[in-house]
Design an enzyme around this catalytic site. Structure first.
Site, PDB file in Angstrom:
ATOM      1  N   TYR A  88       0.835  -1.220   0.000  1.00 25.69           N
ATOM      2  CA  TYR A  88       0.000   0.000   0.000  1.00 25.69           C
ATOM      3  C   TYR A  88       0.867   1.267   0.000  1.00 25.69           C
ATOM      4  O   TYR A  88       0.589   2.229  -0.726  1.00 25.69           O
ATOM      5  CB  TYR A  88      -0.901  -0.068   1.229  1.00 25.69           C
ATOM      6  CG  TYR A  88      -1.943   1.004   1.378  1.00 25.69           C
ATOM      7  CD1 TYR A  88      -3.127   0.974   0.642  1.00 25.69           C
ATOM      8  CD2 TYR A  88      -1.778   2.041   2.304  1.00 25.69           C
ATOM      9  CE1 TYR A  88      -4.111   1.940   0.823  1.00 25.69           C
ATOM     10  CE2 TYR A  88      -2.754   3.005   2.491  1.00 25.69           C
ATOM     11  CZ  TYR A  88      -3.918   2.952   1.743  1.00 25.69           C
ATOM     12  OH  TYR A  88      -4.879   3.920   1.931  1.00 25.69           O
ATOM     13  N   LYS A 118       0.817   4.126  -2.793  1.00 29.12           N
ATOM     14  CA  LYS A 118       0.458   5.513  -2.473  1.00 29.12           C
ATOM     15  C   LYS A 118       1.602   6.482  -2.767  1.00 29.12           C
ATOM     16  O   LYS A 118       1.368   7.637  -3.128  1.00 29.12           O
ATOM     17  CB  LYS A 118       0.001   5.611  -1.013  1.00 29.12           C
ATOM     18  CG  LYS A 118      -1.319   4.880  -0.732  1.00 29.12           C
ATOM     19  CD  LYS A 118      -2.430   5.288  -1.701  1.00 29.12           C
ATOM     20  CE  LYS A 118      -3.815   4.959  -1.199  1.00 29.12           C
ATOM     21  NZ  LYS A 118      -4.865   5.266  -2.203  1.00 29.12           N
TER      22      LYS A 118
END
Ligand code: NAP
Length: 250
Positions: free
Chosen positions: A151, A155
């Site tokens: 993640y 991001k």
């Protein structure tokens, strides 16, 4: 009118739903893109109940054919989309030694490939209209977060993607910015609390204690920043990452 047609991915719930409702209230015709038409139905109903215009379009943002078809449907039913909010997201948290290939590929697929495919499809209309606004949902996790190597990578990648879009598309009147929220109360953070075995109320209180403004965020906190970034008056703000986290981040 073309300046007022917006697409919000993952708009069926959470932050995406709040952004869609806010843009509907601000006078945008909103296409809520989620995995199924049904998933976006409640958001569309909320926008219509407030007197706005919205449609629900089903598409998996990882799938190029579904994305092309979804954006073509938006153009046909509402007009050329010039505002895009890439919000669809998933978590597959695990420490690196336990992270599976699928944990990695799924998260990179939805966030990075999804944002790429959606943006490539929508920029065609934006450059034709010589106007556009792109907002990508990053996260404070882009700065690194235990258990989120997939993640955090996605991001952080979205921040580089955003800056590159700003450079490439600026001459067509298109801006691109990222919002990097901290802790926002949604099903995503509720699922994290469940995974680590802490009651959600305790999890939220613990998070709030570490946030300078003394509270966790709500989806509407993110929607307010998105509303500014997609407005015409934000035309000189591009390539920025705005942390919406109740305090400063590096
Ligand atoms: P959420 O409540 O889990 O909502 C995510 C939405 O994205 C759901 O409607 C989901 O659909 C949809 N979605 C997932 N995969 C999709 C796909 N392949 N194609 C189309 N739609 C898909 O999450 P949230 O908390 O609102 O988060 C929204 C965004 O903000 C995400 O990008 C997230 O990473 C980011 N963010 C959240 C926080 C936070 O604290 N909540 C903090 C920083 C950043 P289904 O419901 O059908 O699965």
């Amino acid at each position: 009118m073309a300046r007022r047609i917006a697409v919000v991915t993952g708009g069926g719930r959470g932050i995406g739903a709040a952004v869609a409702v806010r843009l509907g209230r601000d006078g945008f015709a909103v296409a809520v893109v989620d995995l199924t038409v049904d998933a976006g139905a409640a958001t569309v109903a909320a926008i219509e109940a407030a007197g706005g215009t919205a449609i629900s379009v089903g598409a998996d943002v990882r799938d190029a054919e579904q994305v092309e078809a979804a954006v073509a449907e938006v153009a046909e039913r509402l007009g050329p989309p010039t505002v895009l909010v890439n919000n669809a997201g998933i978590l597959r948290d695990n420490l690196l030694f336990k992270m599976t290939d699928d944990d990695w590929d799924s998260v990179i697929g939805v966030h990075l490939r999804g944002a790429f495919l959606m943006t490539r499809a929508v920029q065609r209309y934006q450059t034709e209209q010589r106007y556009g606004r792109i907002v990508n949902l990053s996260s404070t996790s882009a700065l690194g977060n235990r258990g989120q190597s997939n993640y955090a990578t996605a991001k952080a990648g979205l921040q580089g993607f955003t800056k590159t879009l700003a450079i490439e598309l600026g001459k067509f009147g298109v801006t691109a910015n990222a919002i990097a929220p901290g802790f926002i109360e949604t099903e995503m953070t509720a699922a994290t609390a469940e995974r680590v075995g802490i009651p959600f109320e305790d999890f939220k209180a613990g998070a709030a204690a570490a946030i300078p403004v003394g509270r966790i965020g709500q989806p509407e906190d993110v929607a307010a920043v998105a509303a500014f970034l997609v407005s015409e008056e934000a035309g000189f703000v591009s390539g920025q990452v705005i942390y919406v986290a109740g305090g400063p981040r590096d």
